[in-house]
Design an enzyme around this catalytic site. Structure first.
Site, PDB file in Angstrom:
ATOM      1  N   ASN A  98       0.838  -1.198   0.000  1.00  0.00           N
ATOM      2  CA  ASN A  98       0.000   0.000   0.000  1.00  0.00           C
ATOM      3  C   ASN A  98       0.871   1.245   0.000  1.00  0.00           C
ATOM      4  OD1 ASN A  98      -2.620   1.609   0.668  1.00  0.00           O
ATOM      5  ND2 ASN A  98      -1.171   2.226   2.248  1.00  0.00           N
ATOM      6  N   GLU A  99       0.847   1.990  -1.090  1.00  0.00           N
ATOM      7  CA  GLU A  99       1.437   3.329  -1.196  1.00  0.00           C
ATOM      8  C   GLU A  99       2.941   3.368  -0.957  1.00  0.00           C
ATOM      9  OE1 GLU A  99      -0.828   6.100   1.143  1.00  0.00           O
ATOM     10  OE2 GLU A  99      -2.603   5.894  -0.125  1.00  0.00           O
ATOM     11  N   VAL A 100       3.619   2.253  -1.159  1.00  0.00           N
ATOM     12  CA  VAL A 100       5.073   2.274  -0.977  1.00  0.00           C
ATOM     13  C   VAL A 100       5.752   2.935  -2.173  1.00  0.00           C
ATOM     14  CG1 VAL A 100       7.124   0.870  -0.596  1.00  0.00           C
ATOM     15  CG2 VAL A 100       5.000   0.302   0.581  1.00  0.00           C
ATOM     16  N   SER A 157      -0.472  -0.358  -4.553  1.00  0.00           N
ATOM     17  CA  SER A 157      -1.726   0.378  -4.676  1.00  0.00           C
ATOM     18  C   SER A 157      -1.517   1.756  -4.051  1.00  0.00           C
ATOM     19  CB  SER A 157      -2.863  -0.350  -3.959  1.00  0.00           C
ATOM     20  OG  SER A 157      -4.087   0.312  -4.147  1.00  0.00           O
TER      21      SER A 157
END
Length: 733
Positions: A341-343, A388
């Site tokens: 997530n959002e890395v 994502s």
């Protein structure tokens, strides 16, 4: 077996250390051969502080690795394999919990045991399905072990040679001609059949749903599509994001999980995204999703930080991902493996990574490739999505603002304070995160705040707001759209109405774009504690106003309407697998309920499509509203779920009448609501009861009687006198 051990733990048996554990996300199988004695044995689990371990590991890195300073209250959580949200997030407290969240098991076996049993499926064009059990065995001695696989009335067997060094592997297949298929909710039934893998002394039992699932990424006129195709049918993903069901993991029960997921289904959802900063969920979660038909977008547990790419860390990542993917791959509900997530996005958040982008991009690439390799080595039936939001493989662009491809996280309305209408400026292919905050229900507030603390800015209430500046955004948005409320209950009501209208604006518009847009997963479904947050179900499991709106805007057949350039544009959305013929009535109604004008339209909306069904003049002004009612052709009555109200001006511009809403009992489990003047967004709530109305936040016109059922979860039914009923005009009087 020790599973879900959080996190750093020395295991001591009869005074001797037999293992030192360091990951919350793997199953620890500890060999106790020679360690046990007849009679009683002593087992001691000695936990070490996770924060101290995280700091020490950070000092050993070859270069600093940025961590999520905007969320975590404890530094360097990215160094350890523990739920990242335990160090705090903008919707949850910092509680560095520790413990064992699954029952320890002592397993005895002679020659071998089952290490993994993954049920694969291959669908032929003729309807025949080949079902294969891929079995991995662990062994104590060299032997030959009989393995049996049974599914659909068919059995396959094999004799497998095993050894202590390599264990043993076998793939056993059976063919099932034209079996009933598993479908997502709203598209068909959820057929599940038992599968059994057994060896002498050990067996694994699973419920298997047969379906073919694909992620469709194909070039088109707008860019690259993103859609889930199940059994050959493109499915618009309607859903929300999932965070852990409680801040204290020991309080997460199968009943609580089911209650949340059943509420998601009741709101017409068909997909849940398991967000990457919590847990890989329990078996009960995925089994319930299988049963209910809820597809699962499964993140790996990495979120909002950069992560190390040292060999030891990547080895731990490989072990974790392989274990979890093999554990979960048999579930029909799993639709997608997502790397994090959002890395990717966090590369642009931190000074370190912005000032030396090459280093951190290479670091991320090494990390991301390790995750991908472990996923694909463990399951090639499903697609792997790198991150994502993400625009696709090897695309490290800005997926927050690219609406031509990939999945988008769109946060401009909340974080940048844009008007709700700003959602009309983007056309995502798939929006997997977007949200707006509100206060929890009074049911939840009563559980953590005394009446003297019922003020939005009281220390108690501010403590339960973990987003810096969150209350300020709520108040600013409230004053932008509504008149200033009187009293705390009205403040709570308006905060929830603003949240619901924000999400409704986005979802109805984006659904009207299908097939350009094929998914909306709002942030977020649930809470980890009683909080001011983005959830639609609060910590008391009560339905906030958003959840009621979601039940309508996620209906398989729904309307979308917006005023643009002085025109009222009405679309109908059809997620069903057959065309739908609709009759639409659009009325322009004054604030005292008089009808100024009425237009009818009929339309047949093709299967799995959206279409404009009306384009009408929309004169401005705060003396009237548009009320849209629709029904399926041939139906004698309008469907309340298809009613939609469009206000040409912001609600605060309207001098709404003082409507009196009357409530009467309508049988054992229902209430009848009526009003003497138009009442907008009527919200009944049984504050001291555990239950949910089937509908709320609806329009009541004079002469209408709206009967709404109430579902009790604890067997208690409120009486009309027990209800608090608020509508928009009440909030400033």
């Amino acid at each position: 077996d020790l599973d879900r051990v959080d996190t750093f733990c020395d295991v001591i048996v009869n005074g001797r250390e037999v293992a030192s554990l360091g990951s919350c996300f793997i199953r620890h199988r500890i060999d106790l051969t020679g360690q046990l004695v007849p009679g009683d044995n002593d087992l001691v689990l000695r936990f070490r502080p996770a924060a101290k371990e995280a700091h020490e590991r950070a000092t050993l890195q070859p270069f600093p690795v940025p961590w999520s300073v905007m969320n975590n209250r404890v530094a360097d959580m990215n160094m350890i394999r523990k739920p990242q949200c335990h160090a705090g997030w903008d919707w949850g407290p910092c509680l560095m919990v520790a413990g064992v969240y699954a029952e320890p098991r002592l397993r005895l076996f002679e020659a071998a045991r089952i290490e993994h049993a993954v049920i694969r499926q291959a669908h032929g064009d003729d309807g025949r399905v080949t079902v294969t059990a891929e079995v991995e065995l662990a062994a104590r001695e060299t032997a030959t072990v009989p393995v049996t696989f049974t599914f659909g009335g068919e059995t396959a067997t094999a004799a497998v040679a095993v050894s202590p060094v390599d264990g043993g592997r076998v793939a056993l297949s059976v063919e099932v001609p034209d079996p009933p298929l598993w479908w997502p909710a709203g598209h068909g039934p959820q057929h599940l059949a038992g599968a059994v893998v057994s060896i002498p002394g050990d067996r694994v039992v699973r419920k298997i749903g047969l379906r073919r699932i694909e992620l469709v990424n194909e070039p088109d006129a707008a860019g690259i599509s993103m859609a889930f195709r199940v059994n050959g049918v493109d499915v618009f993903a309607r859903g929300a994001n999932w965070v852990p069901a409680h801040a204290l993991p020991s309080r997460i029960t199968a009943d609580r999980i089911r209650r949340l997921l059943e509420a998601a289904l009741a709101a017409n959802m068909n997909m849940i995204r398991v967000w990457g900063g919590g847990f890989y969920e329990t078996d009960a979660f995925y089994e319930t999703c299988d049963e209910l038909g809820l597809l699962v977008w499964q993140d790996m547990m990495f979120s909002c930080s950069q992560y190390p790419s040292t060999p030891d860390f990547l080895d731990a990542v490989d072990q974790e991902v392989r274990y979890q993917v093999k554990r979960l791959a048999s579930h029909a509900s799993i639709a997608l493996w997502c790397g994090d997530n959002e890395v990717i996005g966090s590369l642009t958040w931190y000074d370190l990574s912005k000032q030396n982008r090459d280093r951190y991009l290479v670091n991320y690439d090494r990390f991301g490739r390790a995750v991908e390799a472990a996923v694909l080595a463990s399951d090639r039936e499903r697609a792997f999505w790198p991150s994502s939001p993400c625009s696709g493989a090897l695309d490290y662009g800005d997926a927050w603002h690219d609406d031509s491809k990939g999945d988008m996280h769109f946060w401009a309305v909340w974080h940048e304070g844009k008007d709700f209408e700003h959602y009309y400026t983007v056309r995502p292919r798939f929006c997997s995160e977007f949200g707006f905050q509100s206060f929890p229900t009074m049911t939840a507030i009563r559980q953590f705040a005394a009446p003297e603390d019922w003020n939005a800015m009281s220390p108690v209430m501010e403590h339960h707001q973990r987003d810096r500046g969150g209350n300020g955004r709520i108040v600013e948005t409230m004053t932008r759209y509504f008149r200033m409320p009187t009293g705390f209950r009205n403040f709570v009501y308006l905060s929830q109405l603003a949240q619901a209208l924000a999400m409704e604006t986005a979802v109805r518009f984006w659904r009207s774009l299908k097939p350009h847009c094929m998914g909306t997963l709002y942030w977020q479904l649930n809470d980890v504690w009683p909080a001011v947050s983005w959830s639609s179900l609060d910590h008391a499991l009560a339905w906030k106003t958003l959840h009621h709106h979601a039940r309508r805007f996620y209906a398989p057949v729904a309307l979308a309407a917006r005023i643009e350039g002085g025109r009222l544009i009405v679309s109908a959305v059809n997620d069903e697998r057959a065309p739908v013929a609709l009759e639409l009535r659009v009325q322009r109604i004054t604030l005292d309920g008089r009808v100024l004008g009425e237009t009818w339209a009929t339309a047949t909306v093709p299967a799995d499509r959206a279409a404009v069904v009306a384009d009408l003049a929309a004169p401005p002004g705060s003396g009237h509203v548009f009320v849209l009612d629709a029904r399926r052709a041939g139906s004698p009555a309008f469907d309340p779920a298809l009613r939609l109200v469009v206000l040409p001006e912001k609600p605060k511009r309207y001098d709404l009448p003082e409507a009196i809403v009357t409530v009467e009992a309508a049988g054992r489990d229902a209430f009848a609501f009526s009003a003497d003047h138009p009442a907008f967004f009527v919200r009944p709530e049984a504050e001291t009861f555990d239950g949910a109305f089937e509908d709320a936040s609806f329009l009541l016109l004079p002469g209408e009687k709206r009967v709404v059922r109430y579902r009790s979860f604890d067997g208690r039914m409120p009486a009309p006198a027990d209800l608090t009923v608020i509508h928009l005009a009440d909030t400033w009087r």
